[in-house]
Design a protein around this motif. Structure first.
Motif, PDB file in Angstrom:
ATOM      1  N   UNK A 181       0.859  -1.342  -0.027  1.00 24.27           N
ATOM      2  CA  UNK A 181      -0.002  -0.126  -0.158  1.00 24.27           C
ATOM      3  C   UNK A 181       0.815   1.079  -0.044  1.00 24.27           C
ATOM      4  N   UNK A 182       1.747   1.253   0.810  1.00 26.51           N
ATOM      5  CA  UNK A 182       2.743   2.315   0.751  1.00 26.51           C
ATOM      6  C   UNK A 182       3.485   2.529  -0.716  1.00 26.51           C
ATOM      7  N   UNK A 183       3.611   1.643  -1.266  1.00 25.45           N
ATOM      8  CA  UNK A 183       4.119   1.651  -2.722  1.00 25.45           C
ATOM      9  C   UNK A 183       3.064   2.075  -3.764  1.00 25.45           C
ATOM     10  N   UNK A 184       1.896   1.368  -3.573  1.00 27.50           N
ATOM     11  CA  UNK A 184       1.274   1.794  -4.844  1.00 27.50           C
ATOM     12  C   UNK A 184      -0.036   2.481  -4.659  1.00 27.50           C
ATOM     13  N   UNK A 185      -0.540   2.554  -3.303  1.00 28.55           N
ATOM     14  CA  UNK A 185      -1.953   3.196  -3.098  1.00 28.55           C
ATOM     15  C   UNK A 185      -2.692   2.578  -2.131  1.00 28.55           C
ATOM     16  N   UNK A 186      -3.590   3.280  -1.493  1.00 23.10           N
ATOM     17  CA  UNK A 186      -4.567   2.904  -0.435  1.00 23.10           C
ATOM     18  C   UNK A 186      -5.995   2.948  -0.956  1.00 23.10           C
ATOM     19  N   UNK A 187      -6.783   1.888  -0.361  1.00 29.22           N
ATOM     20  CA  UNK A 187      -8.141   1.850  -0.857  1.00 29.22           C
ATOM     21  C   UNK A 187      -8.849   3.130  -0.027  1.00 29.22           C
ATOM     22  N   UNK A 188      -9.969   3.609  -0.589  1.00 28.28           N
ATOM     23  CA  UNK A 188     -10.463   5.022   0.047  1.00 28.28           C
ATOM     24  C   UNK A 188     -11.365   4.002   1.157  1.00 28.28           C
ATOM     25  N   UNK A 189     -11.385   4.829   2.284  1.00 23.84           N
ATOM     26  CA  UNK A 189     -12.243   4.142   3.490  1.00 23.84           C
ATOM     27  C   UNK A 189     -13.632   4.078   3.214  1.00 23.84           C
ATOM     28  N   UNK A 190     -14.167   5.123   2.569  1.00 31.61           N
ATOM     29  CA  UNK A 190     -15.622   5.177   2.333  1.00 31.61           C
ATOM     30  C   UNK A 190     -16.140   3.962   1.429  1.00 31.61           C
ATOM     31  N   UNK A 191     -15.407   3.742   0.465  1.00 31.54           N
ATOM     32  CA  UNK A 191     -15.556   2.737  -0.615  1.00 31.54           C
ATOM     33  C   UNK A 191     -15.388   1.331   0.186  1.00 31.54           C
ATOM     34  N   UNK A 192     -14.321   1.179   0.975  1.00 31.68           N
ATOM     35  CA  UNK A 192     -14.099  -0.200   1.902  1.00 31.68           C
ATOM     36  C   UNK A 192     -15.434  -0.378   2.461  1.00 31.68           C
ATOM     37  N   UNK A 193     -16.179   0.507   3.163  1.00 30.97           N
ATOM     38  CA  UNK A 193     -17.467   0.402   4.053  1.00 30.97           C
ATOM     39  C   UNK A 193     -18.464   0.220   3.193  1.00 30.97           C
ATOM     40  N   UNK A 194     -18.547   0.704   1.995  1.00 35.47           N
ATOM     41  CA  UNK A 194     -20.014   0.628   1.312  1.00 35.47           C
ATOM     42  C   UNK A 194     -19.655  -0.731   0.068  1.00 35.47           C
ATOM     43  N   UNK A 195     -18.465  -0.912  -0.218  1.00 32.34           N
ATOM     44  CA  UNK A 195     -18.388  -1.996  -1.430  1.00 32.34           C
ATOM     45  C   UNK A 195     -18.896  -3.406  -0.994  1.00 32.34           C
ATOM     46  N   UNK A 196     -19.836  -3.783  -1.908  1.00 32.42           N
ATOM     47  CA  UNK A 196     -20.250  -5.070  -1.937  1.00 32.42           C
ATOM     48  C   UNK A 196     -19.512  -6.228  -2.350  1.00 32.42           C
ATOM     49  N   UNK A 197     -18.361  -5.706  -3.295  1.00 31.43           N
ATOM     50  CA  UNK A 197     -17.623  -6.605  -3.908  1.00 31.43           C
ATOM     51  C   UNK A 197     -16.243  -6.046  -3.960  1.00 31.43           C
ATOM     52  N   UNK A 198     -15.065  -6.861  -4.411  1.00 33.38           N
ATOM     53  CA  UNK A 198     -13.610  -6.301  -4.452  1.00 33.38           C
ATOM     54  C   UNK A 198     -13.844  -5.205  -5.622  1.00 33.38           C
ATOM     55  N   UNK A 199     -14.619  -5.382  -6.664  1.00 32.41           N
ATOM     56  CA  UNK A 199     -14.701  -4.410  -7.827  1.00 32.41           C
ATOM     57  C   UNK A 199     -15.041  -3.170  -7.494  1.00 32.41           C
ATOM     58  N   UNK A 200     -15.921  -3.002  -6.218  1.00 30.07           N
ATOM     59  CA  UNK A 200     -16.362  -1.762  -6.104  1.00 30.07           C
ATOM     60  C   UNK A 200     -15.557  -0.960  -5.223  1.00 30.07           C
ATOM     61  N   UNK A 201     -14.047  -1.463  -4.836  1.00 29.24           N
ATOM     62  CA  UNK A 201     -13.383  -0.873  -3.943  1.00 29.24           C
ATOM     63  C   UNK A 201     -12.534   0.317  -4.907  1.00 29.24           C
ATOM     64  N   UNK A 202     -12.442   1.438  -4.362  1.00 30.86           N
ATOM     65  CA  UNK A 202     -11.929   2.479  -4.970  1.00 30.86           C
ATOM     66  C   UNK A 202     -10.398   2.718  -4.419  1.00 30.86           C
ATOM     67  N   UNK A 203      -9.378   2.822  -5.467  1.00 27.82           N
ATOM     68  CA  UNK A 203      -7.976   3.056  -4.793  1.00 27.82           C
ATOM     69  C   UNK A 203      -7.613   4.282  -5.165  1.00 27.82           C
ATOM     70  N   UNK A 204      -6.911   4.867  -4.217  1.00 27.80           N
ATOM     71  CA  UNK A 204      -6.234   6.146  -4.249  1.00 27.80           C
ATOM     72  C   UNK A 204      -4.618   5.823  -4.699  1.00 27.80           C
ATOM     73  N   UNK A 205      -4.557   5.697  -5.998  1.00 27.03           N
ATOM     74  CA  UNK A 205      -3.295   5.358  -6.501  1.00 27.03           C
ATOM     75  C   UNK A 205      -2.280   6.416  -6.279  1.00 27.03           C
TER      76      UNK A 205
END
Length: 528
Positions: free
Chosen positions: A159-183
């Protein structure tokens, strides 16, 4: 002229008189132009050939930015003046043609062809500084390129190297496809700098490998496609060691290696000037030598268009053919390779128990534990072309090839330290000095090529040329003649000659041609 003006000055004289690019850049009318001609001058600068601009960038870097007063890439138009120094009678040449510092030139060529360059050397030798300069030459703001540097450290996570998932999308996502990443911003840049890459944990190195090799980043099943980029990695340890051992696949993806040479204390006055005047070269890069994204794109295209003459390509083939062959590896001819031994897990020494009686000078393959990969050869061709382009040539020259091979093959060819060749007088230092070792291997390969007379009498060249013209319309009698000639060459070689690496590839090529002709002859018979 103030010191700042001196640092920001780019010479208007042709950097390499006589080259096609330099001829276009120089106009005698400019000698008579006054202030009213400024607009025309700006327009001419915009139309400046890119090879000339590349050379201007090089000379600005070595004259004003990086104190690297070395000429280890030597060119000679006439025989150089030669001196022998010290108890070991070491050779010193004074080159008679424009020569270069590898530490400044190789990173610049890497920027032009957008490959992966490893800078090795002790702390404080300017490895990160020259990588930053390459970022500025690519058009990035100094603060932006500094913030984008990835500093290797033992706690670095993916995550330090590539980016982190947005906390809001982690909470609301129903599947991995819906997780948004802050690259991370650096992934989108055309120059990527990884400082002390051998301090990155092994698991994070794997994520780096995907980005570096395949040009995309992946996390939480999300993919980020990276643009083509020039990579610069730094390491203090030449062997690739560090806090963590570098994984082999990551080391293999590095295209070219260059060493940061020592500081010549005779240039201490230059350091004093920079301290007293507060000069920071990376802040003073002239606009004339900064490349736009479109220019970098065009630069790579022009480099790849440089001609590689067939006679030089043959010498490169001959050189590369020495190293993969290992006679004790198998009984089947196709498996007589070092790769066969490596895959078996056995030590080379356990198989190489019988003296082959081969000459240590001629058996260049005995000095390595592997051969060249396809990727290594492709990279070699690209950098040889880049070298020729940099010198304003439209075709590769012999010396371009001789000078660039050691930097590309530096980490590609694993040295066999137990080879008899290193026991000979004066050869012991080649276990340490890999640049001289590789250049010496190429020189001896060329000497052997000349001794065998392959430039004027290559048994395979005519057979290859005939085959390249195609099989269509070939009569059965002609096919039989060609088959007989192939068998004749093999019969000649089977008369007690020792096998060397360069013969191994030739024999397999003859077998390939024989099979293709045999299949065609079978088809002709079936038709009738």
């Amino acid at each position: 002229m103030s010191q700042i003006d001196r640092f920001t000055k780019v010479s208007q004289a042709p950097t390499r008189p006589g080259s096609p690019g330099a001829r276009q850049a120089f106009d005698v009318a400019d000698l008579y132009s006054g202030p009213l001609a400024l607009e025309k001058t700006d327009s001419a600068a915009a139309d400046q050939p890119l090879d000339e601009k590349l050379r201007q960038a090089y000379f600005w870097v070595v004259n004003h930015a990086i104190i690297s007063p070395f000429y280890d890439i030597e060119y000679n138009s006439t025989p150089p003046m030669h001196f022998t120094l010290g108890d070991r009678k070491l050779s010193l040449n004074l080159p008679t043609d424009q020569s270069y510092s590898s530490y400044a030139l190789v990173p610049l060529l890497n920027l032009a062809v957008r490959r992966r360059c490893l800078l090795v050397g002790g702390p404080g030798r300017g490895k990160t500084a020259i990588a930053i300069l390459m970022g500025v030459l690519a058009g990035y703001d100094l603060h932006e390129i500094r913030r984008a540097i990835q500093h290797g450290q033992p706690q670095m996570t993916i995550a330090d190297l590539l980016g982190n998932p947005l906390p809001s999308s982690l909470v609301s996502a129903q599947s991995m496809d819906e997780v948004k990443i802050a690259w991370r911003r650096w992934l989108s840049m055309r120059v990527k700098i990884i400082d002390e890459y051998n301090r990155i944990p092994t698991r994070t190195q794997s994520a780096l490998l995907t980005t570096l090799a395949d040009n995309y980043a992946e996390i939480y099943d999300q993919i980020y496609e990276c643009p083509p980029a020039a990579w610069y990695l730094t390491a203090n340890d030449d062997a690739g060691g560090g806090t963590y051992q570098v994984i082999e696949a990551l080391r293999d993806r590095i295209d070219v290696v260059v060493k940061a040479l020592h500081f010549n204390t005779r240039f201490l006055g230059e350091l004093l000037l920079r301290i007293e005047e507060g000069l920071q070269p990376e802040r003073l890069v002239p606009d004339q030598i900064i490349f736009s994204p479109a220019e970098l794109e065009r630069l790579e295209g022009e480099i790849l268009a440089v001609e590689f003459p067939p006679d030089l390509r043959r010498r490169l083939e001959f050189f590369a053919s020495h190293f993969e062959f290992f006679e004790p590896a198998a009984n089947q001819f196709e498996y007589l390779t070092k790769d066969t031994v490596k895959l078996s897990g056995l030590e080379f020494a356990s198989l190489n128990v019988e003296s082959s009686g081969k000459s240590a000078q001629m058996d260049l393959g005995s000095q390595s534990l592997n051969g060249f990969s396809v990727r290594a050869l492709m990279t070699c061709i690209v950098f040889i072309k880049a070298m020729a382009y940099f010198r304003g040539a439209r075709a590769v020259g012999f010396e371009d090839m001789r000078q660039m091979i050691p930097f590309v093959m530096h980490d590609k060819l694993s040295q066999n330290p137990d080879a008899p060749a290193f026991e000979q007088e004066g050869q012991l230092t080649l276990r340490v000095d890999r640049i001289s070792w590789l250049r010496g291997l190429f020189d001896r390969s060329c000497q052997e090529f000349d001794r065998l007379g392959l430039e004027r009498d290559d048994p395979l060249s005519e057979l290859e040329a005939e085959f390249e013209r195609g099989l269509e319309g070939l009569s059965a009698s002609e096919v039989r003649k060609r088959l007989a000639r192939i068998e004749g060459v093999l019969r000649d070689w089977s008369n007690g000659r020792k096998l060397y690496g360069h013969m191994f590839d030739d024999i397999l090529k003859l077998k390939y041609l024989h099979q293709r002709y045999s299949n065609y002859l079978g088809w002709l018979k079936w038709q009738t």
